[in-house]
Scaffold this motif. Structure first.
Motif, PDB file in Angstrom:
ATOM      1  N   PHE A 340      47.648  39.131  50.138  1.00  0.00           N
ATOM      2  CA  PHE A 340      46.986  40.400  49.826  1.00  0.00           C
ATOM      3  C   PHE A 340      47.721  41.574  50.467  1.00  0.00           C
ATOM      4  N   VAL A 341      48.145  41.385  51.718  1.00  0.00           N
ATOM      5  CA  VAL A 341      48.861  42.448  52.433  1.00  0.00           C
ATOM      6  C   VAL A 341      50.208  42.708  51.769  1.00  0.00           C
ATOM      7  N   VAL A 342      50.952  41.637  51.491  1.00  0.00           N
ATOM      8  CA  VAL A 342      52.295  41.777  50.928  1.00  0.00           C
ATOM      9  C   VAL A 342      52.240  42.412  49.539  1.00  0.00           C
ATOM     10  N   LEU A 343      51.337  41.935  48.689  1.00  0.00           N
ATOM     11  CA  LEU A 343      51.259  42.456  47.321  1.00  0.00           C
ATOM     12  C   LEU A 343      50.773  43.904  47.292  1.00  0.00           C
ATOM     13  N   ARG A 344      49.878  44.235  48.213  1.00  0.00           N
ATOM     14  CA  ARG A 344      49.426  45.630  48.279  1.00  0.00           C
ATOM     15  C   ARG A 344      50.594  46.541  48.649  1.00  0.00           C
ATOM     16  N   GLN A 345      51.390  46.128  49.652  1.00  0.00           N
ATOM     17  CA  GLN A 345      52.548  46.922  50.039  1.00  0.00           C
ATOM     18  C   GLN A 345      53.571  46.990  48.905  1.00  0.00           C
ATOM     19  N   ALA A 346      53.765  45.868  48.212  1.00  0.00           N
ATOM     20  CA  ALA A 346      54.739  45.842  47.114  1.00  0.00           C
ATOM     21  C   ALA A 346      54.337  46.804  45.999  1.00  0.00           C
ATOM     22  N   ALA A 347      53.042  46.903  45.705  1.00  0.00           N
ATOM     23  CA  ALA A 347      52.574  47.847  44.681  1.00  0.00           C
ATOM     24  C   ALA A 347      52.725  49.285  45.160  1.00  0.00           C
ATOM     25  N   GLU A 348      52.432  49.535  46.440  1.00  0.00           N
ATOM     26  CA  GLU A 348      52.591  50.884  46.978  1.00  0.00           C
ATOM     27  C   GLU A 348      54.047  51.333  46.974  1.00  0.00           C
ATOM     28  N   GLN A 349      54.962  50.387  47.198  1.00  0.00           N
ATOM     29  CA  GLN A 349      56.391  50.700  47.201  1.00  0.00           C
ATOM     30  C   GLN A 349      57.000  50.610  45.797  1.00  0.00           C
ATOM     31  N   GLN A 350      56.144  50.361  44.798  1.00  0.00           N
ATOM     32  CA  GLN A 350      56.543  50.316  43.383  1.00  0.00           C
ATOM     33  C   GLN A 350      57.555  49.201  43.080  1.00  0.00           C
ATOM     34  N   LEU A 351      57.474  48.120  43.868  1.00  0.00           N
ATOM     35  CA  LEU A 351      58.273  46.944  43.537  1.00  0.00           C
ATOM     36  C   LEU A 351      57.644  46.173  42.374  1.00  0.00           C
ATOM     37  N   ILE A 352      56.318  46.163  42.332  1.00  0.00           N
ATOM     38  CA  ILE A 352      55.603  45.552  41.215  1.00  0.00           C
ATOM     39  C   ILE A 352      54.588  46.564  40.688  1.00  0.00           C
ATOM     40  N   ALA A 353      54.150  46.379  39.466  1.00  0.00           N
ATOM     41  CA  ALA A 353      53.158  47.286  38.877  1.00  0.00           C
ATOM     42  C   ALA A 353      51.778  46.975  39.438  1.00  0.00           C
ATOM     43  N   VAL A 354      50.910  47.977  39.399  1.00  0.00           N
ATOM     44  CA  VAL A 354      49.545  47.798  39.892  1.00  0.00           C
ATOM     45  C   VAL A 354      48.820  46.724  39.089  1.00  0.00           C
ATOM     46  N   SER A 355      49.058  46.671  37.782  1.00  0.00           N
ATOM     47  CA  SER A 355      48.412  45.650  36.949  1.00  0.00           C
ATOM     48  C   SER A 355      48.873  44.247  37.339  1.00  0.00           C
ATOM     49  N   GLN A 356      50.156  44.106  37.698  1.00  0.00           N
ATOM     50  CA  GLN A 356      50.662  42.805  38.146  1.00  0.00           C
ATOM     51  C   GLN A 356      50.024  42.416  39.480  1.00  0.00           C
ATOM     52  N   ARG A 357      49.896  43.398  40.382  1.00  0.00           N
ATOM     53  CA  ARG A 357      49.243  43.109  41.663  1.00  0.00           C
ATOM     54  C   ARG A 357      47.807  42.665  41.453  1.00  0.00           C
ATOM     55  N   ASP A 358      47.072  43.361  40.586  1.00  0.00           N
ATOM     56  CA  ASP A 358      45.674  43.019  40.350  1.00  0.00           C
ATOM     57  C   ASP A 358      45.521  41.609  39.795  1.00  0.00           C
ATOM     58  N   ALA A 359      46.396  41.243  38.866  1.00  0.00           N
ATOM     59  CA  ALA A 359      46.325  39.894  38.286  1.00  0.00           C
ATOM     60  C   ALA A 359      46.620  38.827  39.330  1.00  0.00           C
ATOM     61  N   LEU A 360      47.623  39.077  40.180  1.00  0.00           N
ATOM     62  CA  LEU A 360      47.989  38.097  41.206  1.00  0.00           C
ATOM     63  C   LEU A 360      46.909  37.986  42.274  1.00  0.00           C
ATOM     64  N   VAL A 361      46.349  39.122  42.705  1.00  0.00           N
ATOM     65  CA  VAL A 361      45.282  39.103  43.710  1.00  0.00           C
ATOM     66  C   VAL A 361      44.070  38.327  43.195  1.00  0.00           C
ATOM     67  N   LEU A 362      43.715  38.546  41.945  1.00  0.00           N
ATOM     68  CA  LEU A 362      42.582  37.829  41.365  1.00  0.00           C
ATOM     69  C   LEU A 362      42.867  36.326  41.277  1.00  0.00           C
ATOM     70  N   ALA A 363      44.093  35.970  40.883  1.00  0.00           N
ATOM     71  CA  ALA A 363      44.456  34.553  40.795  1.00  0.00           C
ATOM     72  C   ALA A 363      44.428  33.893  42.174  1.00  0.00           C
ATOM     73  N   ILE A 364      44.928  34.603  43.196  1.00  0.00           N
ATOM     74  CA  ILE A 364      44.910  34.058  44.561  1.00  0.00           C
ATOM     75  C   ILE A 364      43.483  33.856  45.036  1.00  0.00           C
ATOM     76  N   THR A 365      42.637  34.838  44.778  1.00  0.00           N
ATOM     77  CA  THR A 365      41.236  34.746  45.201  1.00  0.00           C
ATOM     78  C   THR A 365      40.541  33.555  44.550  1.00  0.00           C
ATOM     79  N   LEU A 366      40.763  33.373  43.258  1.00  0.00           N
ATOM     80  CA  LEU A 366      40.146  32.236  42.567  1.00  0.00           C
ATOM     81  C   LEU A 366      40.680  30.907  43.092  1.00  0.00           C
ATOM     82  N   SER A 367      41.974  30.857  43.420  1.00  0.00           N
ATOM     83  CA  SER A 367      42.538  29.618  43.976  1.00  0.00           C
ATOM     84  C   SER A 367      41.924  29.311  45.336  1.00  0.00           C
ATOM     85  N   MET A 368      41.668  30.349  46.132  1.00  0.00           N
ATOM     86  CA  MET A 368      41.004  30.144  47.425  1.00  0.00           C
ATOM     87  C   MET A 368      39.564  29.685  47.230  1.00  0.00           C
ATOM     88  N   ALA A 369      38.896  30.263  46.221  1.00  0.00           N
ATOM     89  CA  ALA A 369      37.512  29.868  45.951  1.00  0.00           C
ATOM     90  C   ALA A 369      37.427  28.414  45.507  1.00  0.00           C
TER      91      ALA A 369
END
Length: 610
Positions: A340-369
């Motif tokens: 979550f920390v890394v992807l948030r920073q990556a989106a802020e630094q425009q390495l990845i798009a915000v939509s890509q970050r949102d999809a990955l964060v949601l997938a990670i959360t579901l995998s943890m659940a």
């Protein structure tokens, strides 16, 4: 923000936490999932009770800083060196293999740039430390073969997260043409300054503060050190989390380690919970409705890919059997909180798009659940069941004791009888209902049925007012769990611990228990002395030989504690010890040694006691 708004926000956060977290823990889904669900509910996408998500995220990231500091406290350089094979062997292989595989898939299949693919691969290679360690503790499997491997891999992942977090701004801003050598040298210089300054300045500071005998001042000093070092690292362009981790490592082998850990723990827990809530608030849950197939594919791909890579690592590198490898796999296949920390920073630094970050964060959360559910399914498939008490634990209504005895078997009963004869108040805790009922038939004593490793039971037993904690349980794993809890929550207690064997002693010493008592050692020495006397040695000479062996073996035990995870060095240490001991006894046989013993009879008397 006015005071009314601050109080309203605080009430919303606390109310969401006390509702969501107990519910998820009740269903064995873990506290992290509870925080995430609380954030989703109170966030702008559902109830909209909190609107300033960016402000909350900024404050909550301090929880990650504190978590890195606590992880650093657990990792003295000496301890890290002892665990190097499992940490830097299996752990390194897992992170590298998973990073490369996911980065390649991101680059070739999803069209991410090379830098973005590396960041995504590295972040998804990390698993959830919070979930993994919590599930191991709940199932009482932290000391098992696969539990130790899980801990080692998670440990390396925590270490790998630090350079990964630090690399995000570097990858976003630097290229081969504008590589800033001065900035790199400045960061390296600050790291050296933190390590050297911490070693020679922090300990005298804590020693000075400790003389004030004020828990509040000590806690404030600990928070000042964490925030100060994190700020210094951030001012030089490095990661604040790296500074916190270094500060923790510098203090890991100090005498204040356990007190620091117990003082920081409440702040870390609350702020880390706030961090997970902020992640939940920023999650785009609508993706589940608009792109359910994409999210499902990401979750399945993550679990399958990490699982396939973990299987050969568990079987070949870790040497686990199939059932242990399966249990390791289901614990580590999910994503982790550092992503979550890394992807948030990556989106802020425009390495990845915000939509890509949102999809990955949601997938990670579901995998943890899904992880707790997968653990339960794996346990059922392997016919494993967590141990449950057969009846409710007793309510403790005793007065504050001077001594708490954990375990009321053969050892605990003897200690209790002597304490009672001396008029010393104590409370005994026993996990076996049968043992409690049997012991109560022979007199009225402050003995209660309950698990000494439960924090609420120790609070009820007035552990904060006791002076000594006696660990007399005959289960090594339960013994270690209790020692870890007592050392963390009640660092003032002097722990007298029973140990089954040398490996048990080594692990207790790792936790700061200074002199564990081996349960058969002293009785074996007494039997040896009687055997030597039966063979014709004088009582004085037999006692002298036994006493010399005792002193030598205890010194050897302390030396071996530094290398007990290194099998090669441990075997060589035993061989060297055998040769040294033989030479020692040969020297004892010389006439000069006999004359010295005759002049000094105190050594003979020393062997008479147990």
């Amino acid at each position: 923000m006015d005071s009314h708004k601050i109080l309203q926000t605080a009430v919303v956060f606390l109310l969401a936490t006390v509702i969501a977290v107990p519910l998820t823990k009740r269903f064995r889904l873990g506290a992290v999932l509870g925080y995430l669900l609380a954030g989703i509910v109170i966030g702008p996408q559902l109830l909209g009770l909190i609107s300033d998500t960016e402000g909350v995220a900024t404050v909550s990231e301090f929880g990650v800083v504190l978590m890195l500091f606590v992880i650093g406290l657990e990792l003295s350089p000496q301890r890290l060196w002892v665990m190097r094979r499992s940490v830097f062997g299996t752990g390194l292989a897992q992170v590298l293999a998973t990073t490369i595989a996911i980065a390649a898939a991101s680059y070739y299949l999803f069209g991410l740039s090379g830098k973005a693919a590396v960041i995504v691969g590295g972040s998804l290679a990390l698993s959830s430390t919070a979930f993994g360690l919590q599930i191991l503790a709940e199932r009482k499997e932290a000391g098992s073969a696969y539990g130790r491997q899980v801990f080692s891999i998670l440990l390396f992942q925590d270490l790998a997260a630090i350079p990964l977090i630090a690399a995000v701004p570097l990858l976003a801003s630097s290229t081969a043409q504008d590589f800033n050598l001065i900035a790199v040298l400045r960061t390296v210089g600050m790291i050296i300054a933190v390590v050297v300054g911490g070693r020679y300045l922090l300990r005298p500071i804590f020693r000075f503060v400790a003389r004030a005998d004020s828990a509040e001042v000590f806690t404030a000093t600990a928070l000042l050190v964490v925030t100060g070092v994190a700020l210094l690292m951030e001012l030089t362009g490095a990661s604040a989390t790296l500074g916190a981790f270094l500060a923790g490592m510098v203090l890991a082998d100090s005498e204040y380690r356990h007190e620091l850990e117990s003082n920081i723990e409440p702040f870390k827990g609350l702020l880390l919970g706030l961090f997970f809530i902020s992640v939940g608030m920023s999650m785009d849950v609508s993706l589940l409705l608009h792109q359910p197939l994409l999210i499902l594919e990401l979750v399945v791909a993550l679990l399958l890919l990490k699982g396939l890579l973990l299987w050969p690592l568990g079987r070949l590198l870790a040497g686990l059997n199939r059932s242990d490898t399966l249990r390791l796999l289901v614990l580590l296949a999910c994503g982790g909180e550092f992503a979550f920390v890394v992807l948030r920073q990556a989106a802020e630094q425009q390495l990845i798009a915000v939509s890509q970050r949102d999809a990955l964060v949601l997938a990670i959360t579901l995998s943890m659940a899904l992880t707790p559910l997968l653990v339960v399914l794996a346990a059922r498939g392997l016919h494993l069941r967590p141990k449950k008490p057969t009846r409710e634990f007793d309510a403790i209504d005793a007065a504050p004791p001077r001594v708490i005895i954990a375990g009321f078997g053969r050892v605990g009963q003897i200690i209790a009888r002597l304490l009672r004869a001396q008029g010393i108040p104590f409370v005994a805790l026993e996990h076996s209902a049968e043992q409690v009922d049997l012991s109560r038939r022979f007199g009225s004593i402050d003995l209660f049925f309950g698990d000494p490793a439960r924090p609420e039971l120790l609070r009820a037993a007035h552990a904060d007012k006791a002076e000594v904690f006696v660990l007399a349980t005959d289960d090594p794993e339960a013994n270690l769990r209790t020692a870890r809890l007592v050392r963390r929550q009640y660092p003032h207690l002097k722990i007298i611990a029973r140990a089954r064997n040398r490996q048990h002693v080594f692990r207790l010493m790792d936790m700061g228990v200074e002199e564990p008592v081996r349960e058969t050692f002293h009785s074996s020495l007494k039997m040896t002395r009687k055997t030597l006397e039966a063979l014709g040695l004088s009582p004085e000479l037999a006692a002298d030989r036994v006493e010399r062996f005792r002193r030598y073996d205890e010194a050897l035990l302390k030396r071996q504690a530094l290398v007990y995870d290194d099998e090669t060095k441990l075997i060589q240490s035993n061989r060297d010890a055998l040769i040294d001991l033989q030479q020692l006894f040969e020297a004892d046989a010389e006439r000069s040694a006999e004359r010295e013993r005759e002049r000094d009879p105190t050594t003979a008397q020393a062997g008479d006691g147990d």
